[in-house]
Design a protein around this motif. Structure first.
Motif, PDB file in Angstrom:
ATOM      1  N   ALA A  17       0.838  -1.200   0.000  1.00 41.65           N
ATOM      2  CA  ALA A  17       0.000   0.000   0.000  1.00 41.65           C
ATOM      3  C   ALA A  17       0.873   1.250   0.000  1.00 41.65           C
ATOM      4  O   ALA A  17       2.001   1.255   0.499  1.00 41.65           O
ATOM      5  N   LEU A  18       0.339   2.316  -0.559  1.00 38.34           N
ATOM      6  CA  LEU A  18       1.032   3.599  -0.538  1.00 38.34           C
ATOM      7  C   LEU A  18       0.864   4.255   0.825  1.00 38.34           C
ATOM      8  O   LEU A  18      -0.169   4.106   1.482  1.00 38.34           O
ATOM      9  N   SER A  19       1.861   5.003   1.234  1.00 38.76           N
ATOM     10  CA  SER A  19       1.761   5.738   2.496  1.00 38.76           C
ATOM     11  C   SER A  19       0.850   6.945   2.308  1.00 38.76           C
ATOM     12  O   SER A  19       0.526   7.348   1.186  1.00 38.76           O
ATOM     13  N   HIS A  20       0.427   7.540   3.416  1.00 43.37           N
ATOM     14  CA  HIS A  20      -0.424   8.730   3.348  1.00 43.37           C
ATOM     15  C   HIS A  20       0.303   9.868   2.638  1.00 43.37           C
ATOM     16  O   HIS A  20      -0.297  10.623   1.866  1.00 43.37           O
ATOM     17  N   LYS A  21       1.608   9.990   2.907  1.00 42.08           N
ATOM     18  CA  LYS A  21       2.372  11.049   2.237  1.00 42.08           C
ATOM     19  C   LYS A  21       2.452  10.805   0.733  1.00 42.08           C
ATOM     20  O   LYS A  21       2.359  11.729  -0.073  1.00 42.08           O
ATOM     21  N   GLY A  22       2.616   9.546   0.352  1.00 42.45           N
ATOM     22  CA  GLY A  22       2.692   9.221  -1.064  1.00 42.45           C
ATOM     23  C   GLY A  22       1.387   9.510  -1.788  1.00 42.45           C
ATOM     24  O   GLY A  22       1.370  10.024  -2.911  1.00 42.45           O
ATOM     25  N   ARG A  23       0.275   9.180  -1.143  1.00 46.01           N
ATOM     26  CA  ARG A  23      -1.037   9.436  -1.764  1.00 46.01           C
ATOM     27  C   ARG A  23      -1.282  10.941  -1.867  1.00 46.01           C
ATOM     28  O   ARG A  23      -1.805  11.422  -2.881  1.00 46.01           O
ATOM     29  N   LEU A  24      -0.900  11.673  -0.815  1.00 50.20           N
ATOM     30  CA  LEU A  24      -1.084  13.125  -0.840  1.00 50.20           C
ATOM     31  C   LEU A  24      -0.219  13.768  -1.922  1.00 50.20           C
ATOM     32  O   LEU A  24      -0.657  14.695  -2.618  1.00 50.20           O
ATOM     33  N   ALA A  25       1.002  13.261  -2.100  1.00 51.60           N
ATOM     34  CA  ALA A  25       1.887  13.812  -3.129  1.00 51.60           C
ATOM     35  C   ALA A  25       1.286  13.622  -4.515  1.00 51.60           C
ATOM     36  O   ALA A  25       1.336  14.516  -5.367  1.00 51.60           O
ATOM     37  N   ARG A  26       0.726  12.451  -4.757  1.00 53.87           N
ATOM     38  CA  ARG A  26       0.106  12.189  -6.057  1.00 53.87           C
ATOM     39  C   ARG A  26      -1.088  13.115  -6.301  1.00 53.87           C
ATOM     40  O   ARG A  26      -1.262  13.663  -7.396  1.00 53.87           O
ATOM     41  N   LEU A  27      -1.938  13.260  -5.303  1.00 50.38           N
ATOM     42  CA  LEU A  27      -3.111  14.131  -5.447  1.00 50.38           C
ATOM     43  C   LEU A  27      -2.696  15.585  -5.647  1.00 50.38           C
ATOM     44  O   LEU A  27      -3.315  16.317  -6.429  1.00 50.38           O
TER      45      LEU A  27
END
Length: 653
Positions: A186-196
């Motif tokens: 799974a992606l980390s919260h920081k990784g998901r936020l960076a993508r968004l």
């Protein structure tokens, strides 16, 4: 012993240190960590992989839609084509969905099946109807499924392969989805936020520049040029995805330049009022599905003549704004006296714009004591007819759901059965009747051996399949001609004045027959014809307007369906401020008002007229009145449509 204890103390100390600061959970392809065990530059890797996936996906979409490898490659190799912009947009979409789903590249399992399916549907629509896939097509997707039995009869092996492919594809997708969720971290919260943070603002900006009605410097620099007047070229130049996006705003119709109550007041008022004869004539309009003269095909001989009645009574030709389909757009013009020329290319008023009471011949004639009834032996939801006919003012609509069981000829309800219903309804009505009937029997596709007992023979230097397909169509045309003959013979014996109007909605979707006979280069006619003569040849269908008192109306020439109310009501001795007044004045100037062609009464043609700087004020007035009554404040209603005053709910858009 001391050494062992000391070692144990060291281990405990290290464990406590780790407890104070948890070790990072390095997640695959997560740009927020900046590090992957054994791998460098994860952000770059993730971006390049996303771009590569997008490139392959966009190429596959264009290849499916175009059906031409060389043309697809050319689309991407030309630097001024927006193919590379599409790739970047798709990459942003994939990145954004990855953030939502929480796994790297899992978005491909949603985006790829969806877009590839749309591409396939778009290719099939273009093949059968000559038009690309528009966003508004999803408003009537239900009727596409209703046509699947006909398509399966036409190409059964293809249909079975499609069903098997869909089942296999869905099964593989479900398996792949579950496997991916188990195998990919799974992606980390920081990784998901960076993508968004990357995808959402850029996609929002892209959406903001896609309104074709306004100029965008960025869109212009990206060579995304909306070609809304020629949708085939629009899709070819911009690619399937961008052209599809450009068509989303067509749901909104912009007001004509200068639209206001003062502009409507400046339009010349008609010189007549609404009136009907003391002995009100019955009016029966039959719009015959795909009715045309198949003997016009080069090198084709059909014996006996399939349409002798039409040939003997013909009043002129109807210029269809469509080819091979889109029946509802012809209905719209014929019933309202409005024109598709003033609406966005590819739009279907029945689906998008008729949402409140809209003036039509039914509205007017019902206000004069007529019983206004629509008849169609298909389902009432097809083309949204049930709701539209109610808004047009019809008293009722007899459809498959409410008609008595209809005898079939081939797979569909016969023209003979529909004619029986028209006669029965008229004979049992004490009130004058206005009937608008839409036949169904001769709907395409025209599979070989559609009828077990053909009564005609086709001679032509074409393949056996094409001859058999053409025979199926000719049999249906002959049945439509027989229905008209029976209607005429019945009306001749009536005491009540009776007007019968009969016309085809568009040329039939004969596809390969056109190519093999040399009538067309492709399966369908181009939207934008090379010459006015070619446009007439590919869009004219037979038109008959007949009275049991005076016989057929003669020498009408070629007319747009928007002018049919004028000719039909004039033959009935009826006047109306708009339908015979305003449209009568327009008819003195123009025979055809089409988005691609204006044809004057004396045959002078103007192509691409809507793109010219100066437009005939009469055409501008036509557009102003139509916009006012469909989308505006209905300032024109008291003078042009008095029967609608205090009866219709005005639009507020």
């Amino acid at each position: 012993m001391t050494w062992v204890v000391a070692g144990w103390e060291v281990k405990v100390a290290m464990s406590l240190k780790r407890a104070g600061k948890a070790a990072p959970q390095f997640l695959e392809d997560d740009p927020s960590t900046g590090y992957l065990p054994g791998r460098t530059w994860p952000v770059v890797r993730y971006g390049l992989i996303s771009l590569a996936i997008s490139t392959i996906l966009v190429f596959a979409i264009e290849l499916i839609v175009r059906g031409d490898l060389a043309g697809t490659v050319s689309f991407f190799l030309q630097p001024l084509k927006p193919g590379w912009t599409t790739i970047v947009v798709f990459a942003l979409v994939l990145i954004g969905f990855d953030a939502v789903l929480g796994r790297s590249h899992q978005s491909l399992m949603i985006v790829a099946p969806l877009t590839l399916s749309l591409a396939f549907v778009g290719h099939q629509k273009s093949y059968y109807l000559g038009d690309p896939l528009y966003p508004t097509d999803f408003l009537y997707s239900r009727q596409i499924f209703a046509l699947l039995p006909l398509l399966m009869r036409d190409r059964p092996m293809t249909a079975l392969a499609m069903v098997a492919g869909i089942v296999a594809g869905l099964s593989l997708l479900v398996y792949g989805w579950r496997l991916w969720r188990r195998k990919v971290p799974a992606l980390s919260h920081k990784g998901r936020l960076a993508r968004l943070t990357l995808a959402v603002p850029l996609l929002a900006f892209f959406v903001s520049i896609m309104d074709y009605a306004t100029f965008s410097w960025t869109r212009d620099r990206l060579q995304i040029i909306p070609i809304m007047w020629d949708q085939k070229e629009n899709y070819a130049s911009n690619g399937f995805a961008l052209a599809f996006a450009l068509n989303v705003p067509m749901a909104h119709v912009s007001a004509p330049p200068g639209y206001s109550d003062k502009a409507i007041a400046a339009v010349d008022r008609p010189r007549m009022t609404a009136s009907v004869p003391d002995e009100k004539p019955d009016i029966i309009i039959v719009m015959s599905e795909s009715f045309w003269d198949p003997t016009k095909l080069p090198g084709v001989t059909i014996t006996p003549d399939p349409i002798p009645t039409v040939r003997a009574l013909r009043s002129g030709s109807m210029f269809s704004p469509e080819f091979g389909g889109m029946t509802a757009n012809i209905e719209f013009e014929a019933l309202t006296g409005f024109s598709n020329a003033f609406l966005p290319a590819g739009s279907i008023p029945y689906q998008q714009y008729v949402r409140t009471p809209t003036p039509s011949m039914a509205t007017f004639l019902k206000s004069e004591g007529y019983r206004a009834r629509a008849i169609h032996p298909g389902t009432n939801w097809f083309w949204n007819r049930g709701a539209v006919y109610a808004d047009f003012g019809f008293s009722d609509f007899k459809s498959e759901e409410t008609l008595p069981p209809m005898e079939k000829r081939g797979p569909l309800a016969s023209d003979a059965a529909m004619t029986d219903e028209i006669i029965r309804e008229a004979d049992t009505s004490d009130d004058p009747v206005f009937f608008f009937a839409v036949s169904l029997q001769n709907h395409g596709p025209y599979e070989p051996n559609r009828y077990y007992n053909p009564t005609h023979a086709v001679q032509a230097p074409i393949s056996q399949w094409a001859r058999d397909s053409l025979l199926s169509y000719a049999e249906g045309s002959a049945d439509a001609d027989h229905g008209l003959a029976r209607l005429i013979e019945w009306a001749k014996k009536r005491e009540r004045p009776t007007i019968v109007a009969f016309f085809g909605d568009h040329l039939p979707p004969l596809g390969p027959v056109y190519v093999e006979t040399g009538f067309l280069k492709d399966n369908v006619a181009p939207r934008k014809e090379a010459t006015p003569q070619a446009a007439l040849e590919h869009h004219e269908t037979p038109l008959i307007i007949w009275s049991n008192r005076s016989g057929p109306v003669a020498d009408l020439g070629t007319v747009s369906p928007a002018f049919l109310p004028y000719h039909i009501l004039t033959a009935a001795g009826i006047t109306h401020p708009y339908y015979t007044g305003f449209l009568g004045d327009m008819r003195e100037r123009y025979r055809v008002v089409d988005r691609n062609l204006l044809l004057t009464r004396d045959g002078q043609a103007t192509a691409d007229w809507s793109r010219q700087k100066e437009i005939d004020p009469a055409i501008s007035d036509f557009r102003l009145i139509q916009y006012d009554m469909m989308f505006g404040k209905r300032h024109a209603a008291p003078d042009f449509f008095p029967e609608t005053v205090d009866k219709a709910v005005a639009h507020t858009s």
